[in-house]
Design a protein around this motif. Structure first.
Motif, PDB file in Angstrom:
ATOM      1  N   VAL A 267      42.665  41.219  60.933  1.00  5.43           N
ATOM      2  CA  VAL A 267      43.277  40.152  60.150  1.00  5.43           C
ATOM      3  C   VAL A 267      42.637  38.830  60.558  1.00  5.43           C
ATOM      4  O   VAL A 267      42.747  38.400  61.717  1.00  5.43           O
ATOM      5  CB  VAL A 267      44.798  40.090  60.356  1.00  5.43           C
ATOM      6  CG1 VAL A 267      45.401  38.962  59.535  1.00  5.43           C
ATOM      7  CG2 VAL A 267      45.446  41.433  59.993  1.00  5.43           C
ATOM      8  N   ALA A 268      41.969  38.188  59.616  1.00  7.55           N
ATOM      9  CA  ALA A 268      41.350  36.886  59.879  1.00  7.55           C
ATOM     10  C   ALA A 268      42.411  35.799  59.790  1.00  7.55           C
ATOM     11  O   ALA A 268      43.030  35.611  58.745  1.00  7.55           O
ATOM     12  CB  ALA A 268      40.232  36.629  58.881  1.00  7.55           C
ATOM     13  N   THR A 269      42.650  35.104  60.877  1.00 11.35           N
ATOM     14  CA  THR A 269      43.609  34.006  60.907  1.00 11.35           C
ATOM     15  C   THR A 269      42.848  32.700  61.133  1.00 11.35           C
ATOM     16  O   THR A 269      41.650  32.721  61.448  1.00 11.35           O
ATOM     17  CB  THR A 269      44.634  34.198  62.039  1.00 11.35           C
ATOM     18  OG1 THR A 269      44.041  33.820  63.293  1.00 11.35           O
ATOM     19  CG2 THR A 269      45.120  35.648  62.108  1.00 11.35           C
ATOM     20  N   PRO A 270      43.499  31.552  61.012  1.00 12.20           N
ATOM     21  CA  PRO A 270      42.793  30.294  61.253  1.00 12.20           C
ATOM     22  C   PRO A 270      42.266  30.137  62.679  1.00 12.20           C
ATOM     23  O   PRO A 270      41.376  29.322  62.916  1.00 12.20           O
ATOM     24  CB  PRO A 270      43.870  29.240  60.953  1.00 12.20           C
ATOM     25  CG  PRO A 270      44.806  29.911  59.996  1.00 12.20           C
ATOM     26  CD  PRO A 270      44.848  31.337  60.449  1.00 12.20           C
TER      27      PRO A 270
ATOM     28  N   ASP B 148      48.316  32.033  68.480  1.00 10.83           N
ATOM     29  CA  ASP B 148      47.642  33.137  67.786  1.00 10.83           C
ATOM     30  C   ASP B 148      48.646  33.969  66.990  1.00 10.83           C
ATOM     31  O   ASP B 148      48.404  34.316  65.824  1.00 10.83           O
ATOM     32  CB  ASP B 148      46.939  34.051  68.787  1.00 10.83           C
ATOM     33  CG  ASP B 148      45.738  33.412  69.473  1.00 10.83           C
ATOM     34  OD1 ASP B 148      45.269  32.363  68.999  1.00 10.83           O
ATOM     35  OD2 ASP B 148      45.288  33.975  70.489  1.00 10.83           O
ATOM     36  N   LEU B 149      49.755  34.315  67.620  1.00 12.32           N
ATOM     37  CA  LEU B 149      50.742  35.185  66.979  1.00 12.32           C
ATOM     38  C   LEU B 149      51.420  34.495  65.806  1.00 12.32           C
ATOM     39  O   LEU B 149      51.641  35.115  64.749  1.00 12.32           O
ATOM     40  CB  LEU B 149      51.780  35.640  68.009  1.00 12.32           C
ATOM     41  CG  LEU B 149      51.249  36.562  69.110  1.00 12.32           C
ATOM     42  CD1 LEU B 149      52.301  36.763  70.188  1.00 12.32           C
ATOM     43  CD2 LEU B 149      50.795  37.891  68.535  1.00 12.32           C
ATOM     44  N   LEU B 150      51.753  33.230  65.971  1.00  9.35           N
ATOM     45  CA  LEU B 150      52.349  32.505  64.848  1.00  9.35           C
ATOM     46  C   LEU B 150      51.347  32.365  63.707  1.00  9.35           C
ATOM     47  O   LEU B 150      51.714  32.470  62.530  1.00  9.35           O
ATOM     48  CB  LEU B 150      52.842  31.137  65.313  1.00  9.35           C
ATOM     49  CG  LEU B 150      54.048  31.165  66.264  1.00  9.35           C
ATOM     50  CD1 LEU B 150      54.372  29.761  66.753  1.00  9.35           C
ATOM     51  CD2 LEU B 150      55.278  31.779  65.593  1.00  9.35           C
ATOM     52  N   GLY B 151      50.069  32.161  64.045  1.00  6.35           N
ATOM     53  CA  GLY B 151      49.044  32.110  63.004  1.00  6.35           C
ATOM     54  C   GLY B 151      48.899  33.443  62.290  1.00  6.35           C
ATOM     55  O   GLY B 151      48.692  33.494  61.065  1.00  6.35           O
ATOM     56  N   LEU B 152      49.024  34.540  63.050  1.00 11.18           N
ATOM     57  CA  LEU B 152      48.974  35.873  62.442  1.00 11.18           C
ATOM     58  C   LEU B 152      50.137  36.061  61.474  1.00 11.18           C
ATOM     59  O   LEU B 152      49.931  36.519  60.331  1.00 11.18           O
ATOM     60  CB  LEU B 152      49.021  36.938  63.531  1.00 11.18           C
ATOM     61  CG  LEU B 152      49.213  38.379  63.060  1.00 11.18           C
ATOM     62  CD1 LEU B 152      48.010  38.847  62.247  1.00 11.18           C
ATOM     63  CD2 LEU B 152      49.471  39.306  64.250  1.00 11.18           C
ATOM     64  N   MET B 153      51.337  35.727  61.909  1.00 11.19           N
ATOM     65  CA  MET B 153      52.498  35.925  61.044  1.00 11.19           C
ATOM     66  C   MET B 153      52.440  35.019  59.820  1.00 11.19           C
ATOM     67  O   MET B 153      52.831  35.413  58.713  1.00 11.19           O
ATOM     68  CB  MET B 153      53.790  35.699  61.834  1.00 11.19           C
ATOM     69  CG  MET B 153      53.947  36.641  63.026  1.00 11.19           C
ATOM     70  SD  MET B 153      53.691  38.390  62.647  1.00 11.19           S
ATOM     71  CE  MET B 153      55.374  38.904  62.334  1.00 11.19           C
ATOM     72  N   ASP B 154      51.906  33.826  59.971  1.00  8.65           N
ATOM     73  CA  ASP B 154      51.703  32.948  58.811  1.00  8.65           C
ATOM     74  C   ASP B 154      50.708  33.573  57.835  1.00  8.65           C
ATOM     75  O   ASP B 154      50.923  33.558  56.614  1.00  8.65           O
ATOM     76  CB  ASP B 154      51.193  31.581  59.266  1.00  8.65           C
ATOM     77  CG  ASP B 154      52.261  30.757  59.980  1.00  8.65           C
ATOM     78  OD1 ASP B 154      53.452  31.094  59.869  1.00  8.65           O
ATOM     79  OD2 ASP B 154      51.881  29.783  60.660  1.00  8.65           O
ATOM     80  N   THR B 155      49.627  34.114  58.359  1.00  5.88           N
ATOM     81  CA  THR B 155      48.613  34.740  57.505  1.00  5.88           C
ATOM     82  C   THR B 155      49.196  35.924  56.745  1.00  5.88           C
ATOM     83  O   THR B 155      48.837  36.163  55.578  1.00  5.88           O
ATOM     84  CB  THR B 155      47.412  35.181  58.358  1.00  5.88           C
ATOM     85  OG1 THR B 155      46.835  34.027  58.992  1.00  5.88           O
ATOM     86  CG2 THR B 155      46.360  35.874  57.510  1.00  5.88           C
ATOM     87  N   LEU B 156      50.086  36.660  57.395  1.00  7.13           N
ATOM     88  CA  LEU B 156      50.725  37.814  56.760  1.00  7.13           C
ATOM     89  C   LEU B 156      51.938  37.428  55.921  1.00  7.13           C
ATOM     90  O   LEU B 156      52.627  38.299  55.381  1.00  7.13           O
ATOM     91  CB  LEU B 156      51.145  38.828  57.833  1.00  7.13           C
ATOM     92  CG  LEU B 156      50.003  39.441  58.656  1.00  7.13           C
ATOM     93  CD1 LEU B 156      50.567  40.350  59.746  1.00  7.13           C
ATOM     94  CD2 LEU B 156      49.030  40.208  57.770  1.00  7.13           C
TER      95      LEU B 156
END
Length: 354
Positions: free
Chosen positions: A15-18, A89-97
């Motif tokens: 998963v590409a995140t910011p 990182d984790l908050l960025g992942l959940m935002d991306t998803l």
């Protein structure tokens, strides 16, 4: 995409995140209520696969490899931010998803990440389950239930205390049992769980342990000299420095002051040798036992009371309006969800459904 074989029912994707590209294992319906699983140190998300598959219907499991572990894109940890690189990182992942609110389950270092997540974004957490978490005051270098540092420079914590030969053997992918005091397989089977337990997926879990990135800017990490015993203070890079109380200790007051206080379940093994009030991985205990010479005594540097610190913070959390439950599993070491899955899952599923 996973370099470690997956159990049937587990899928994985990049998963590409910011911030970076994160390797994520998942299971359950894509429309299910999300449950985020955060793994511990010297491991990766493969440790969660059985627990993910056991979730009740209606829940979606998401288990990323943290920065510095597994198949996630490598970027160095800025230890001076404590666990905040991982949390961001984790908050960025959940935002991306496109996941706004979610349950969280964290083990060991993943539990330490949970403390910072709870301090940073409590409004996004539906519940928090801590499996043998690190103390909210960090690992090493504190001496009472309030997390008071033993020394002003936090000597006695950080990456300088990592066994260099163990880290070298991790980097070499050593799967042998030769020279057992530093063999990753032996360390795992001695301390991750209570012997004689051996997991069915021992080879995959050992691969997860060996997946940590051994390099100068990550593991074991840098150190600085100190005038205080044991002569080593935390540096600036890597996970073991990030866990130093020098960098993570500010989370407690932020947790207690937050208006949002999701319910907390704390599950631990009665025989945990890694996170305890007499941890065999903590320098105060090793000094007291005579393993590390020059120990200045219990007044200056006692064993860190990790469990007592966690309990004290959770009691203050409850007094400030939150709720928590402590569950202690007999004949259990540092990995309760693998050693006693039925009891662990019963408690976790109750939390998820409450």
């Amino acid at each position: 995409m996973s370099s470690i074989p997956l159990l049937p029912g587990i899928s994985s994707q990049m998963v590409a995140t910011p911030r970076l590209t994160i390797h994520v294992r998942s299971s359950g319906p894509t429309t299910g209520t999300p449950v985020l699983f955060i793994h511990g140190n010297n491991s990766c998300a493969t440790f969660w696969e059985e627990t993910m598959l056991a979730l009740p219907s209606g829940f979606r499991a998401l288990a990323p490899d943290l920065r510095g572990y597994g198949d996630t894109e490598f970027q160095p940890i800025d230890a001076t931010r404590g666990c905040r690189d991982w949390v961001d990182d984790l908050l960025g992942l959940m935002d991306t998803l496109a996941v706004e609110r979610f349950h969280v389950v964290g083990h060991s270092l993943g539990g330490s990440v949970c403390w910072t997540l709870l301090a940073t974004a409590p409004e996004r957490l539906l519940s928090l389950t801590l499996a043998a978490p690190g103390s909210p005051y960090g690992f090493g270098g504190t001496k009472d239930v309030d997390g008071t540092p033993c020394w002003p420079d936090y000597a006695g914590s950080g990456a300088g205390l990592v066994n260099a030969e163990f880290a070298r053997r991790e980097g070499a992918g050593d799967r042998s049992e030769d020279e057992p005091k530093t063999a990753p397989r032996v360390i795992m089977n001695t301390y991750y769980w209570k012997p004689p337990f051996r997991p069915a997926r021992e080879e995959e879990l050992l691969s997860g342990l060996l997946s940590i990135k051994v390099r100068p800017d990550n593991h074991p990490g840098d150190k600085v000299a100190s005038e205080h015993w044991p002569g080593i203070a935390p540096g600036r890079f890597g996970p073991n420095n990030a866990l130093s109380p020098k960098y993570v200790g500010d989370s407690v007051e932020r947790i207690l002051a937050a208006a949002n206080k999701p319910p907390i379940l704390w599950v631990r093994g009665a025989n945990d040798q890694i996170v305890s009030d007499a941890s065999l991985f903590e320098i105060g205990t090793l000094g007291q036992l005579g393993v590390v010479p020059g120990w200045p005594g219990a007044d200056a540097f006692p064993p860190q009371p990790m469990l007592s610190q966690t309990r004290r913070v959770l009691e203050r959390y409850a007094a400030a309006g939150g709720t928590f439950r402590e569950l202690v599993l007999a004949e259990c070491g540092h990995t309760p969800y693998l050693e006693h899955p039925e009891e662990f899952n019963r408690a976790l599923h109750s939390m998820l459904g409450s």
